[in-house]
Motif scaffolding. Sequence first.
Motif, PDB file in Angstrom:
ATOM      1  N   GLY A 294       0.849  -1.189   0.000  1.00  0.00           N
ATOM      2  CA  GLY A 294       0.000   0.000   0.000  1.00  0.00           C
ATOM      3  C   GLY A 294       0.884   1.238   0.000  1.00  0.00           C
ATOM      4  O   GLY A 294       1.797   1.384  -0.805  1.00  0.00           O
ATOM      5  N   GLY A 295       0.629   2.151   0.931  1.00  0.00           N
ATOM      6  CA  GLY A 295       1.441   3.356   1.039  1.00  0.00           C
ATOM      7  C   GLY A 295       2.459   3.292   2.156  1.00  0.00           C
ATOM      8  O   GLY A 295       3.007   4.332   2.561  1.00  0.00           O
ATOM      9  N   TYR A 296       2.703   2.092   2.679  1.00  0.00           N
ATOM     10  CA  TYR A 296       3.621   1.925   3.813  1.00  0.00           C
ATOM     11  C   TYR A 296       5.059   1.982   3.319  1.00  0.00           C
ATOM     12  O   TYR A 296       5.497   1.141   2.544  1.00  0.00           O
ATOM     13  CB  TYR A 296       3.338   0.593   4.492  1.00  0.00           C
ATOM     14  N   ARG A 297       5.795   3.001   3.769  1.00  0.00           N
ATOM     15  CA  ARG A 297       7.169   3.209   3.323  1.00  0.00           C
ATOM     16  C   ARG A 297       8.134   3.070   4.503  1.00  0.00           C
ATOM     17  O   ARG A 297       7.733   2.911   5.653  1.00  0.00           O
ATOM     18  CB  ARG A 297       7.316   4.596   2.692  1.00  0.00           C
ATOM     19  N   LEU A 298       9.430   3.163   4.195  1.00  0.00           N
ATOM     20  CA  LEU A 298      10.448   2.998   5.224  1.00  0.00           C
ATOM     21  C   LEU A 298      10.300   4.034   6.331  1.00  0.00           C
ATOM     22  O   LEU A 298      10.485   3.723   7.517  1.00  0.00           O
ATOM     23  CB  LEU A 298      11.846   3.092   4.603  1.00  0.00           C
ATOM     24  N   GLN A 299       9.938   5.269   5.959  1.00  0.00           N
ATOM     25  CA  GLN A 299       9.770   6.297   6.987  1.00  0.00           C
ATOM     26  C   GLN A 299       8.617   5.961   7.933  1.00  0.00           C
ATOM     27  O   GLN A 299       8.670   6.280   9.131  1.00  0.00           O
ATOM     28  CB  GLN A 299       9.568   7.685   6.370  1.00  0.00           C
ATOM     29  N   HIS A 300       7.585   5.303   7.402  1.00  0.00           N
ATOM     30  CA  HIS A 300       6.484   4.865   8.266  1.00  0.00           C
ATOM     31  C   HIS A 300       6.957   3.770   9.225  1.00  0.00           C
ATOM     32  O   HIS A 300       6.571   3.745  10.400  1.00  0.00           O
ATOM     33  CB  HIS A 300       5.313   4.354   7.432  1.00  0.00           C
ATOM     34  N   ALA A 301       7.786   2.858   8.711  1.00  0.00           N
ATOM     35  CA  ALA A 301       8.315   1.785   9.560  1.00  0.00           C
ATOM     36  C   ALA A 301       9.191   2.354  10.675  1.00  0.00           C
ATOM     37  O   ALA A 301       9.110   1.920  11.831  1.00  0.00           O
ATOM     38  CB  ALA A 301       9.107   0.793   8.716  1.00  0.00           C
ATOM     39  N   LEU A 302      10.025   3.345  10.326  1.00  0.00           N
ATOM     40  CA  LEU A 302      10.877   3.969  11.339  1.00  0.00           C
ATOM     41  C   LEU A 302      10.033   4.686  12.395  1.00  0.00           C
ATOM     42  O   LEU A 302      10.327   4.608  13.598  1.00  0.00           O
ATOM     43  CB  LEU A 302      11.842   4.961  10.674  1.00  0.00           C
ATOM     44  N   LEU A 303       8.973   5.369  11.950  1.00  0.00           N
ATOM     45  CA  LEU A 303       8.094   6.055  12.899  1.00  0.00           C
ATOM     46  C   LEU A 303       7.354   5.046  13.768  1.00  0.00           C
ATOM     47  O   LEU A 303       7.191   5.259  14.985  1.00  0.00           O
ATOM     48  CB  LEU A 303       7.102   6.925  12.131  1.00  0.00           C
ATOM     49  N   TYR A 304       6.929   3.952  13.164  1.00  0.00           N
ATOM     50  CA  TYR A 304       6.225   2.902  13.912  1.00  0.00           C
ATOM     51  C   TYR A 304       7.122   2.338  15.014  1.00  0.00           C
ATOM     52  O   TYR A 304       6.689   2.158  16.162  1.00  0.00           O
ATOM     53  CB  TYR A 304       5.805   1.791  12.948  1.00  0.00           C
TER      54      TYR A 304
END
Length: 376
Positions: A42-52
């Motif tokens: 979907g729209g899940y990117r590396l920056q989202h993973a780092l924030l998560y």
Amino acid sequence: MRILQKYFSVEIVRAVLFVMVALLALFSFFDLMSELPSVNKGGYRLQHALLYVTLGMPGYIYEFMPIAVLIGTIYVLAQFASNSEFTIMRAASMSTVMAGTILIKIGLVFVALTFLFGEVIAPYSTKLAERIKLTAIGASETQQFRTGLWTKDLIRENGLSGEVIGSRFLNVREILPNRQLKDVKMFEFDKNFHLAREVTAKSAEYQGKNVWRLSDVIETSFPRTLSAEDIANVKSQALSSRDVVSEVTPDILSVLFADPDRMSAVDLAAYTQHLNDNKQDSERYEIAFWKKVTYPFATLVMMALALPFAYLHVRSGGISLKIFSGIMIGMVFYLINSLFSHIGLLNTWPAAVTALVPSILFLGLALAGLRYVERN
């Protein structure tokens, strides 16, 4: 005494902070590795993973605070013993009670920090992390259930304060990240458990004060009996919207997907009361509640466990051995604390006892250790 208090405080806080940073770096790395397969879905990117992963850190701070306090305190006290500083302090009339008092005062600060992260920061950051991930992926919280989410509440005469006149079973196909409900079904029963009404709606939005506003509603009313002559009395009507007063709120719905160990004591108490009111099993959440209340005080137990290491001579083992012992004790405490939750649930032990037993066992071990080193 004031000078010693300040000296102990500075050294222990510095050591605990160092250990906590190391633990966070280790477990955050593991979390990031587990998130990488979801990147580009979907729209899940590396920056989202780092924030998560970053938003998950407060939960780790809460979980590992007693272990970090134990290892950090053992390191500082072992250093004092290695440099003969603790021997000089004892020669200057510092008793075991005085040393324990100093550690208790420092430990109370860590107790307050543990409460802060466990009750305020970690529950909020965990919910925010899940919401960000679901929004980025474009998923909903009920996609893993074939028939959607099921829950139950009571129907009362006047909102939430009147007499109970029935019960309601709620089925939701999807809960969007903004907490909007999709494809809602409600089955309402009277006090004799006869189906009185079925309500379906395409969506529902929470209006506050325990009110849900249903949209595109079809409401079907059933007679008390469904004999052949009563079939004609089944009535169905379509409504553009309808308000429903329910004990089920977005917070309660979010509990169904949350790890009880990452929830606040306030949320656990509210959901436990909801389950008890609806005559549902609440033991798992009661245990989690008592663990949440008692766990911060485990930092004091860990400091008591660390104190005997100050009385051990250098020939009893170097600093590295003492730190290793602290790590092993901390891991054993963490595992036993988790193990007792499952054992208590299986054996239906009182929730308060299940939560307190690990800390009481390790406090006894600390007192036995102090008695041993003072005798020898």
